[in-house]
Structures are given as structure tokens and as C-alpha cells.
Design a protein around this motif. Structure first.
Motif, PDB file in Angstrom:
ATOM      1  N   VAL A 295       0.983  -1.110   0.066  1.00 29.80           N
ATOM      2  CA  VAL A 295       0.104   0.152  -0.150  1.00 29.80           C
ATOM      3  C   VAL A 295       0.947   1.313   0.097  1.00 29.80           C
ATOM      4  CG1 VAL A 295      -1.931   1.231   1.167  1.00 29.80           C
ATOM      5  CG2 VAL A 295      -1.934  -1.101   1.173  1.00 29.80           C
ATOM      6  N   SER A 296       0.442   2.184  -0.711  1.00 26.02           N
ATOM      7  CA  SER A 296       1.170   3.321  -0.630  1.00 26.02           C
ATOM      8  C   SER A 296       0.247   4.576  -0.645  1.00 26.02           C
ATOM      9  CB  SER A 296       2.193   3.792  -2.296  1.00 26.02           C
ATOM     10  OG  SER A 296       1.074   3.638  -3.337  1.00 26.02           O
ATOM     11  N   VAL A 297       0.546   5.765   0.153  1.00 22.93           N
ATOM     12  CA  VAL A 297       0.029   6.815   0.200  1.00 22.93           C
ATOM     13  C   VAL A 297       0.566   8.090  -0.272  1.00 22.93           C
ATOM     14  CG1 VAL A 297      -1.126   8.319   2.037  1.00 22.93           C
ATOM     15  CG2 VAL A 297      -1.203   5.841   2.521  1.00 22.93           C
ATOM     16  N   ASP A 298       0.290   8.610  -1.321  1.00 20.93           N
ATOM     17  CA  ASP A 298       0.585   9.923  -1.993  1.00 20.93           C
ATOM     18  C   ASP A 298       2.177   9.380  -2.625  1.00 20.93           C
ATOM     19  OD1 ASP A 298      -1.466  11.412  -1.481  1.00 20.93           O
ATOM     20  OD2 ASP A 298      -0.610  12.233   0.264  1.00 20.93           O
ATOM     21  N   GLY A 299       2.287   8.031  -3.219  1.00 19.30           N
ATOM     22  CA  GLY A 299       3.286   7.708  -3.775  1.00 19.30           C
ATOM     23  C   GLY A 299       4.481   6.963  -2.891  1.00 19.30           C
ATOM     24  N   ALA A 300       4.051   7.235  -1.540  1.00 15.43           N
ATOM     25  CA  ALA A 300       5.259   6.454  -0.546  1.00 15.43           C
ATOM     26  C   ALA A 300       4.493   5.234  -0.012  1.00 15.43           C
ATOM     27  CB  ALA A 300       5.646   7.483   0.273  1.00 15.43           C
ATOM     28  N   VAL A 301       5.444   3.998   0.213  1.00 14.29           N
ATOM     29  CA  VAL A 301       4.880   3.046   0.877  1.00 14.29           C
ATOM     30  C   VAL A 301       4.596   3.174   2.332  1.00 14.29           C
ATOM     31  CG1 VAL A 301       5.518   0.770   1.441  1.00 14.29           C
ATOM     32  CG2 VAL A 301       6.261   1.395  -0.706  1.00 14.29           C
ATOM     33  N   GLU A 302       3.406   3.012   2.804  1.00 12.67           N
ATOM     34  CA  GLU A 302       2.939   3.066   4.109  1.00 12.67           C
ATOM     35  C   GLU A 302       2.775   1.890   4.955  1.00 12.67           C
ATOM     36  OE1 GLU A 302       2.523   4.570   7.132  1.00 12.67           O
ATOM     37  OE2 GLU A 302       1.822   6.390   5.979  1.00 12.67           O
ATOM     38  N   LEU A 303       3.565   1.764   5.907  1.00 12.63           N
ATOM     39  CA  LEU A 303       3.375   0.588   6.819  1.00 12.63           C
ATOM     40  C   LEU A 303       2.692   0.619   7.988  1.00 12.63           C
ATOM     41  CD1 LEU A 303       7.111  -0.666   6.218  1.00 12.63           C
ATOM     42  CD2 LEU A 303       4.998  -1.493   5.197  1.00 12.63           C
ATOM     43  N   ARG A 304       2.356   1.986   8.294  1.00  9.98           N
ATOM     44  CA  ARG A 304       1.427   2.305   9.701  1.00  9.98           C
ATOM     45  C   ARG A 304       0.048   1.842   9.415  1.00  9.98           C
ATOM     46  NH1 ARG A 304       2.002   8.057  10.578  1.00  9.98           N
ATOM     47  NH2 ARG A 304       2.094   8.168   8.206  1.00  9.98           N
ATOM     48  N   LYS A 305      -0.404   0.768  10.027  1.00  7.28           N
ATOM     49  CA  LYS A 305      -1.654   0.360   9.722  1.00  7.28           C
ATOM     50  C   LYS A 305      -2.693   1.081  10.250  1.00  7.28           C
ATOM     51  CE  LYS A 305       0.308  -4.082  10.878  1.00  7.28           C
ATOM     52  NZ  LYS A 305       1.608  -3.601  11.736  1.00  7.28           N
ATOM     53  N   THR A 306      -2.583   1.939  10.903  1.00  6.13           N
ATOM     54  CA  THR A 306      -3.777   3.107  11.414  1.00  6.13           C
ATOM     55  C   THR A 306      -3.195   4.341  11.053  1.00  6.13           C
ATOM     56  OG1 THR A 306      -2.625   3.271  13.907  1.00  6.13           O
ATOM     57  CG2 THR A 306      -4.404   1.621  13.374  1.00  6.13           C
ATOM     58  N   ALA A 307      -2.557   4.553  10.018  1.00  4.49           N
ATOM     59  CA  ALA A 307      -2.104   5.808   9.545  1.00  4.49           C
ATOM     60  C   ALA A 307      -3.529   6.936   9.245  1.00  4.49           C
ATOM     61  CB  ALA A 307      -1.410   5.954   8.296  1.00  4.49           C
ATOM     62  N   LYS A 308      -3.361   7.931   9.536  1.00  5.45           N
ATOM     63  CA  LYS A 308      -4.536   8.897   9.278  1.00  5.45           C
ATOM     64  C   LYS A 308      -4.717   9.432   7.893  1.00  5.45           C
ATOM     65  CE  LYS A 308      -4.603  10.182  14.123  1.00  5.45           C
ATOM     66  NZ  LYS A 308      -4.596  11.158  15.210  1.00  5.45           N
ATOM     67  N   ILE A 309      -5.727   8.980   7.087  1.00  2.21           N
ATOM     68  CA  ILE A 309      -5.749   9.205   5.842  1.00  2.21           C
ATOM     69  C   ILE A 309      -6.824  10.471   5.635  1.00  2.21           C
ATOM     70  CG2 ILE A 309      -6.328   8.485   3.514  1.00  2.21           C
ATOM     71  CD1 ILE A 309      -3.799   7.343   4.778  1.00  2.21           C
ATOM     72  N   ARG A 310      -6.327  11.808   5.085  1.00  2.00           N
ATOM     73  CA  ARG A 310      -7.065  12.823   5.235  1.00  2.00           C
ATOM     74  C   ARG A 310      -7.659  12.956   3.854  1.00  2.00           C
ATOM     75  NH1 ARG A 310      -6.330  14.603  10.293  1.00  2.00           N
ATOM     76  NH2 ARG A 310      -4.365  14.097  11.410  1.00  2.00           N
ATOM     77  N   ALA A 311      -8.505  14.194   3.708  1.00  2.00           N
ATOM     78  CA  ALA A 311      -8.904  14.542   2.423  1.00  2.00           C
ATOM     79  C   ALA A 311      -7.919  15.008   1.554  1.00  2.00           C
ATOM     80  CB  ALA A 311     -10.037  15.566   2.639  1.00  2.00           C
ATOM     81  N   GLY A 312      -7.953  14.623   0.328  1.00  2.00           N
ATOM     82  CA  GLY A 312      -6.947  14.979  -0.739  1.00  2.00           C
ATOM     83  C   GLY A 312      -5.837  13.978  -1.021  1.00  2.00           C
ATOM     84  N   GLN A 313      -5.776  13.099   0.056  1.00  2.00           N
ATOM     85  CA  GLN A 313      -4.789  12.005  -0.117  1.00  2.00           C
ATOM     86  C   GLN A 313      -4.971  10.787  -1.078  1.00  2.00           C
ATOM     87  OE1 GLN A 313      -3.769  11.436   4.354  1.00  2.00           O
ATOM     88  NE2 GLN A 313      -1.727  11.716   3.488  1.00  2.00           N
TER      89      GLN A 313
END
Length: 73
Positions: A42-60
Motif C-alpha cells: 500500500v502506498s499513500v501519496d506515492g510513498a509506501v505506508e506501513l503504519r496500519k492506522t495511519a490517518k488518511i485525510r481528504a486530498g490523499q
């Protein structure tokens, strides 16, 4: 590529990444969502994200395999 638009509920600033995967139907449960994030797929804004509970906000933008999830507010 499949694109999914996800609207944050009114009054919510974010959604946890594992829950987002569950809410859009990629994961059957929050636990499966955590496992998917832990796999490094899984990536968020192009970077791999390993935090399972990362806060995803509007615009991401969240990507997994050939699916793109745009979070709207």
C-alpha cells in the motif's frame, strides 16, 4: 486502473488506513486491512505506508495493486 472515490463522513478529519481498505471493499475486515498494509503493498501519496492506522485525510491518494483510492472531504 480502478479508481474509487471515498467521501469522509461529515465531522471526520481522517480515516485509519486499515479501515479505509475495509470500507471500500478491498479488505473483508479491519484485521485483513492491517495485514495488507503490513505486506508493504500500500502506498499513500506515492510513498509506501506501513503504519496500519495511519490517518488518511481528504486530498490523499492511496494505491494498492491496480486500484487508486482518492479520499474526498
Amino acid at each position: 486502473m480502478q479508481r474509487i472515490d471515498f467521501d469522509l463522513d461529515a465531522g471526520h478529519d481522517f480515516v485509519e488506513l486499515n479501515q479505509l481498505l475495509k470500507l471500500v471493499g478491498i479488505a473483508d475486515s479491519g484485521g485483513q486491512g492491517k495485514a495488507i498494509v503490513a505486506s508493504g503493498d500500500v502506498s499513500v501519496d506515492g510513498a509506501v505506508e506501513l503504519r496500519k492506522t495511519a490517518k488518511i485525510r481528504a486530498g490523499q491518494v492511496v494505491r494498492i495493486d491496480d486500484t487508486e483510492i482518492r479520499v474526498l472531504g
